[in-house]
Write an enzyme that holds these catalytic residues in place. Structure first.
Site, short mmCIF file in Angstrom:
data_model
loop_
_atom_site.label_atom_id
_atom_site.label_comp_id
_atom_site.label_asym_id
_atom_site.label_seq_id
_atom_site.Cartn_x
_atom_site.Cartn_y
_atom_site.Cartn_z
N GLU A 30 0.83 -1.20 0.00
CA GLU A 30 0.00 0.00 0.00
C GLU A 30 0.87 1.25 0.00
O GLU A 30 0.62 2.20 -0.77
CB GLU A 30 -0.93 0.01 1.21
N TRP A 40 -8.56 -1.62 0.36
CA TRP A 40 -9.35 -0.49 -0.15
C TRP A 40 -10.59 -0.93 -0.91
O TRP A 40 -11.31 -0.09 -1.45
CB TRP A 40 -8.48 0.38 -1.06
N TYR A 48 -4.53 9.68 -0.77
CA TYR A 48 -3.15 9.87 -0.29
C TYR A 48 -2.11 10.10 -1.37
O TYR A 48 -1.42 11.12 -1.38
CB TYR A 48 -2.73 8.68 0.57
N CYS A 71 -6.78 9.85 6.89
CA CYS A 71 -6.74 9.66 8.34
C CYS A 71 -5.34 9.97 8.85
O CYS A 71 -5.16 10.81 9.71
CB CYS A 71 -7.16 8.24 8.70
N ARG A 102 -5.66 12.14 12.30
CA ARG A 102 -6.87 12.81 12.80
C ARG A 102 -7.89 11.81 13.33
O ARG A 102 -8.67 12.12 14.24
CB ARG A 102 -7.52 13.64 11.69
N CYS A 112 -8.37 7.42 14.01
CA CYS A 112 -7.62 6.17 14.02
C CYS A 112 -8.43 5.01 14.57
O CYS A 112 -8.85 5.04 15.73
CB CYS A 112 -6.33 6.33 14.82
N ASP A 113 -8.64 4.02 13.73
CA ASP A 113 -9.19 2.72 14.13
C ASP A 113 -8.04 1.95 14.78
O ASP A 113 -7.20 1.39 14.11
CB ASP A 113 -9.73 2.01 12.89
N ASN A 161 -0.76 1.53 10.21
CA ASN A 161 -0.26 2.91 10.16
C ASN A 161 1.12 3.04 10.79
O ASN A 161 1.99 3.74 10.28
CB ASN A 161 -1.23 3.85 10.86
#
Length: 310
Positions: free
Chosen positions: A65, A87, A129, A190, A212, A214-215, A223
């Site tokens: 990714e 995605w 992104y 995110c 900003r 976050c899961d 991440n």
């Protein structure tokens, strides 16, 4: 293992959110428990990586990714062809909403893989992104008062160059939050702001990522890996040793339907300290391939599956 293990702070954050977080409804309708303003710090020296061990994290998927982001591509087809699924739900949801055709996700994804024209129409995520990272849009004023598109800004290339030429700058930033284009994105960024800093003993390359939203259960392990990997790649390109990754979250949350995942993960013991080896130094930050990365000493617990909130 002792609480000095770097992953312990991640588990502590998960436990704090679940036990103390505000319960609130969210965009997805699933509902979350949330805290605001969290911070984690990871030392990247000697190949160390914040790769979660209390469940298996598919680091090659996260790496593919990141490499896709660096191409500037915003269509899921290159990911689909590599078996990367992260995605797929967003364009599928758009397809169902716009066409009314209740096609199963797996069938939709297969059509993306098999039909390039279908993928061009339905597989694009908008200016997410990668578009902002390497082709931030600009506009040039015309004599009649109108504007036309100008040359895009490659933020990643500019940061690499600024780290080489002016390491003490406070402007080593990659920004994804393009306000003018948020509504055109499948999902606004995110992990939105990366700031790099050269300092500390031996003038190492540090990175602060501001996220900003976050899961923490599903997203944050990816991440953390990706931000640390990007830092390691840039450090190699500019001839610096990696220093510290600082992660800071705005709305850090756990979804209410992830209770089983959370309970299982928090019951597991930390094990091992994974390390990353980069096998070569490519000509530029844009020339890395998945084969350039090897992870050592990664012996995690098994994966834990949970639904993605779209």
């Amino acid at each position: 293992m002792s609480e000095s293990h770097p992953e312990q702070q991640y588990l502590d954050l998960m436990r704090r959110i679940w036990s103390e977080g505000d319960q609130r409804m969210d965009r997805t309708g699933v509902g979350t428990r949330s805290v605001f303003g969290a911070m984690l710090r990871f030392d990247l020296a000697d190949g160390a990586m914040p790769l979660v061990t209390t469940k298996r994290v598919y680091w090659k998927t996260a790496t593919r990714e990141l490499l896709w982001f660096l191409t500037g591509n915003t269509n899921i087809r290159p990911l689909v062809l590599q078996g990367v699924k992260i995605w797929n739900e967003w364009p599928h949801a758009r397809y169902v909403a716009e066409t009314g055709e209740q096609v199963p996700l797996e069938e939709f994804v297969q059509r993306i893989a098999d039909d390039e024209a279908f993928a061009a129409r339905w597989g694009d995520l908008g200016p997410v992104y990668g578009k902002q990272w390497v082709d931030w849009p600009t506009y040039e004023a015309q004599s009649d008062g109108s504007f036309r598109p100008g040359p895009g800004i490659n933020q990643v290339a500019e940061v690499v160059e600024s780290l080489r030429s002016n390491p003490g700058s406070r402007r080593h930033i990659i920004e994804g939050w393009n306000v003018a284009e948020l509504d055109a994105m499948a999902l606004p960024p995110c992990h939105k702001t990366y700031q790099f800093h050269v300092g500390g003993e031996g003038a190492k390359l540090n990175c602060l990522l501001y996220q900003r939203s976050c899961d923490v259960a599903l997203g944050l392990p990816f991440n953390l890996w990706s931000a640390a990997l990007l830092t390691r790649m840039i450090a190699q390109q500019v001839g610096l040793q990696p220093g510290e990754l600082v992660w800071t979250g705005g709305d850090a949350h756990l979804y209410l339907n992830h209770e089983a995942l959370i309970a299982e993960q928090l019951s597991r013991e930390l094990q091992g300290r994974p390390r990353l080896e980069i096998l070569r130094r490519p000509p530029s930050i844009f020339d890395y391939t998945i084969e350039d990365f090897v992870v050592h000493d990664y012996t995690p617990h098994g994966p834990i599956k949970a639904p993605v909130a779209v």
